[in-house]
Scaffold this active site. Structure first.
Site, PDB file in Angstrom:
ATOM      1  N   GLY A 148     -12.832 -15.038  -3.472  1.00  0.00           N
ATOM      2  CA  GLY A 148     -13.804 -14.799  -4.540  1.00  0.00           C
ATOM      3  C   GLY A 148     -13.472 -15.600  -5.790  1.00  0.00           C
ATOM      4  N   THR A 149     -12.195 -15.689  -6.117  1.00  0.00           N
ATOM      5  CA  THR A 149     -11.771 -16.411  -7.323  1.00  0.00           C
ATOM      6  C   THR A 149     -12.183 -17.878  -7.255  1.00  0.00           C
ATOM      7  OG1 THR A 149      -9.909 -14.919  -7.615  1.00  0.00           O
ATOM      8  CG2 THR A 149      -9.749 -17.069  -8.706  1.00  0.00           C
TER       9      THR A 149
ATOM     10  N   ASN B 113     -16.294  -4.292 -10.600  1.00  0.00           N
ATOM     11  CA  ASN B 113     -15.172  -3.821  -9.796  1.00  0.00           C
ATOM     12  C   ASN B 113     -14.434  -2.633 -10.419  1.00  0.00           C
ATOM     13  OD1 ASN B 113     -14.812  -6.303 -11.415  1.00  0.00           O
ATOM     14  ND2 ASN B 113     -12.638  -5.898 -11.148  1.00  0.00           N
TER      15      ASN B 113
ATOM     16  N   SER C 183     -16.226 -12.346  -1.122  1.00  0.00           N
ATOM     17  CA  SER C 183     -14.827 -12.367  -0.719  1.00  0.00           C
ATOM     18  C   SER C 183     -14.640 -11.475   0.495  1.00  0.00           C
ATOM     19  CB  SER C 183     -13.959 -11.864  -1.870  1.00  0.00           C
ATOM     20  OG  SER C 183     -12.613 -11.788  -1.453  1.00  0.00           O
TER      21      SER C 183
ATOM     22  N   HIS D 133     -11.709 -10.012   1.751  1.00  0.00           N
ATOM     23  CA  HIS D 133     -10.748  -8.899   1.789  1.00  0.00           C
ATOM     24  C   HIS D 133     -11.224  -7.634   1.084  1.00  0.00           C
ATOM     25  CE1 HIS D 133      -8.648  -8.934  -2.264  1.00  0.00           C
ATOM     26  NE2 HIS D 133      -9.250 -10.108  -2.334  1.00  0.00           N
TER      27      HIS D 133
ATOM     28  N   THR E 201      -8.957 -28.655   5.174  1.00  0.00           N
ATOM     29  CA  THR E 201      -9.210 -28.075   6.499  1.00  0.00           C
ATOM     30  C   THR E 201      -9.508 -26.595   6.350  1.00  0.00           C
ATOM     31  OG1 THR E 201      -7.705 -29.676   7.459  1.00  0.00           O
ATOM     32  CG2 THR E 201      -8.215 -27.740   8.802  1.00  0.00           C
TER      33      THR E 201
ATOM     34  N   CYS F  29      -0.281  -1.368 -19.989  1.00  0.00           N
ATOM     35  CA  CYS F  29       0.832  -1.247 -20.935  1.00  0.00           C
ATOM     36  C   CYS F  29       1.987  -2.167 -20.583  1.00  0.00           C
ATOM     37  CB  CYS F  29       1.343   0.182 -20.952  1.00  0.00           C
ATOM     38  SG  CYS F  29       0.037   1.337 -21.285  1.00  0.00           S
TER      39      CYS F  29
END
Ligand SMILES: *Cc1c(COP(=O)(O)O)cnc(C)c1O
Length: 400
Positions: free
Chosen positions: A74-75, A154, A202, A204, A240, A328
């Site tokens: 996706g990225t 998301n 994507s 996954h 490839t 954090c």
């Protein structure tokens, strides 16, 4: 110690590979390892497998198979859409419109372009996370080359009015891209109906393998590659192809879309039970995201007076995988950009929790979470100075 089942409630982060997906991948890895660009029959066998997968994927989202460009996920698909359009349309302009709640793959691509002199408009969203359509129309100018708005978020699960945005983009003749990573396989995605020129997917996130995805690119779209090398993928993505990944991806999307209605009905029922149970058992909890225009599997809430990360670690001890939008431990100390964009205060955003259900989630899992999560929150609050301060101010205790 008794072995406990892992309760996996982080399906928006990634999902377990479906056994049928693993099966076809295993076949590819061991018996069909040819290079799909070769002309002898063994290589062509790999090409055939890849093309079958391309056809399946295209069919599931109402595209043509030669409009599917395989990527590493996706990225990369998001990067190809943003940088590829920017590069190919410089003569028209350098203005791109996106939103404040996009995935980092879009936000950080846009920020990189901004540093190189592009102008980016980041649209506001309302308290539910829906983009402001009036602001969208007002932001359009002659130099605008692209609108990129995600289909489903998301973190909070909110579903954007993609078809309406598509109509606006078409009216102004501007390319329209959507990050549909969280939407495909969970809600109906029809690229033609939504007037999309590009869409990222994507594998996954839908029980396929990691490291493979695709960008849908409508025929005739002016776009340039971001990787240079061989002539694979209609010269838009050199290298490839990941044949086992692509074969697995095809099987995964077929399964996800095929079982979507049944799964969505089950998931939304479990999600509603979980949300109702939490709202009854946990005080000072705010639910984020749109009440109805939302993914069937996603709950996002802010639990006041605790740190999201502490809760995640406590849940981990209890065998539950979940996620938080607070950060954090990261250098920035900034909570999630999505939660801030919907108007959550920093303190509330720090106590955020995302539970994303999946095809393996059961009714017993939900009962277990409803049993242990409220206790975990109580335990954390017992050590929380802000909570004691809050109780003291309300006259519920006399010493902090
Ligand atoms: C996971 C995700 C991505 C990134 O996809 P990868 O395949 O992990 O690179 C992009 N957009 C959204 C909305 C996502 O949820």
């Amino acid at each position: 110690m008794q072995m406990r089942k892992l309760i996996y409630l982080d399906n928006n982060a990634t999902t377990q590979v479906h056994p049928e997906v693993a099966e076809i991948m295993d076949y590819c890895l061991t018996e069909c390892f040819g290079n799909p660009s070769t002309i002898y029959s063994f290589g062509k066998k790999a090409k055939r497998l890849m093309d079958e997968s391309r056809e399946k994927i295209a069919k599931m989202i109402n595209a043509a198979s030669d409009e599917i460009v395989f990527t590493s996920g996706g990225t990369e698909a998001d990067n190809l859409a943003i940088f590829g359009i920017a590069k190919a349309n410089r003569d028209k302009g350098k203005h791109i419109i996106t939103s404040k709640i996009e995935h980092h793959a879009i936000i950080n691509s846009c920020k990189a372009l901004e540093k190189d002199g592009s102008e980016i408009t980041y649209l506001d969203v309302d308290k539910y996370g829906i983009v402001n359509l009036e602001q969208l129309e007002r932001s359009i100018k002659r130099e605008t080359i692209l609108i990129s708005i995600m289909h489903a978020n998301n973190e909070i699960g909110t579903i954007e009015p993609i078809a309406e945005i598509g109509r606006i983009a078409r009216k102004h003749k501007i390319y329209f891209h959507s990050d549909t990573v969280q939407a495909v396989g969970k809600i109906r995605v029809d690229l033609k109906e939504m007037n999309l020129d590009m869409a990222s997917i994507s594998s996954h996130k839908i029980h396929g393998p990691k490291g493979v995805g695709a960008l849908y690119v409508k025929k005739g779209t002016r776009i340039k590659p971001i990787l240079y090398g061989g002539e694979q993928e209609h010269r838009l993505r050199a290298g490839t192809e990941n044949v086992p990944g692509i074969a697995g991806f095809g099987r995964a999307i077929e399964l996800a879309v095929g079982e979507m209605e049944k799964e969505a009905a089950k998931l939304s029922q479990l999600r509603d039970k979980l949300q109702k149970g939490l709202s009854e058992r946990v005080k000072y909890i705010i639910f984020n995201g749109h009440p109805t225009e939302r993914l069937p599997n996603t709950i996002n809430c802010a639990i006041q007076f605790i740190e999201g990360e502490s809760l995640i670690l406590k849940l981990d001890d209890l065998g539950i995988c979940a996620s938080t939008g607070s950060a954090c431990s990261s250098a920035s100390l900034e909570p999630s950009h999505v939660l801030l964009a919907i108007g959550l205060a920093h303190e509330a955003a720090h106590g955020s929790l995302r539970l994303s259900l999946g095809r393996d989630t059961t009714d017993e899992d939900i009962d277990y979470v409803l049993d242990v999560l409220p206790k975990a929150v109580e335990e954390l609050r017992a050590f929380s100075p802000p909570y004691k301060e809050f109780l003291r101010k309300r006259g519920l205790i006399t010493k902090a």
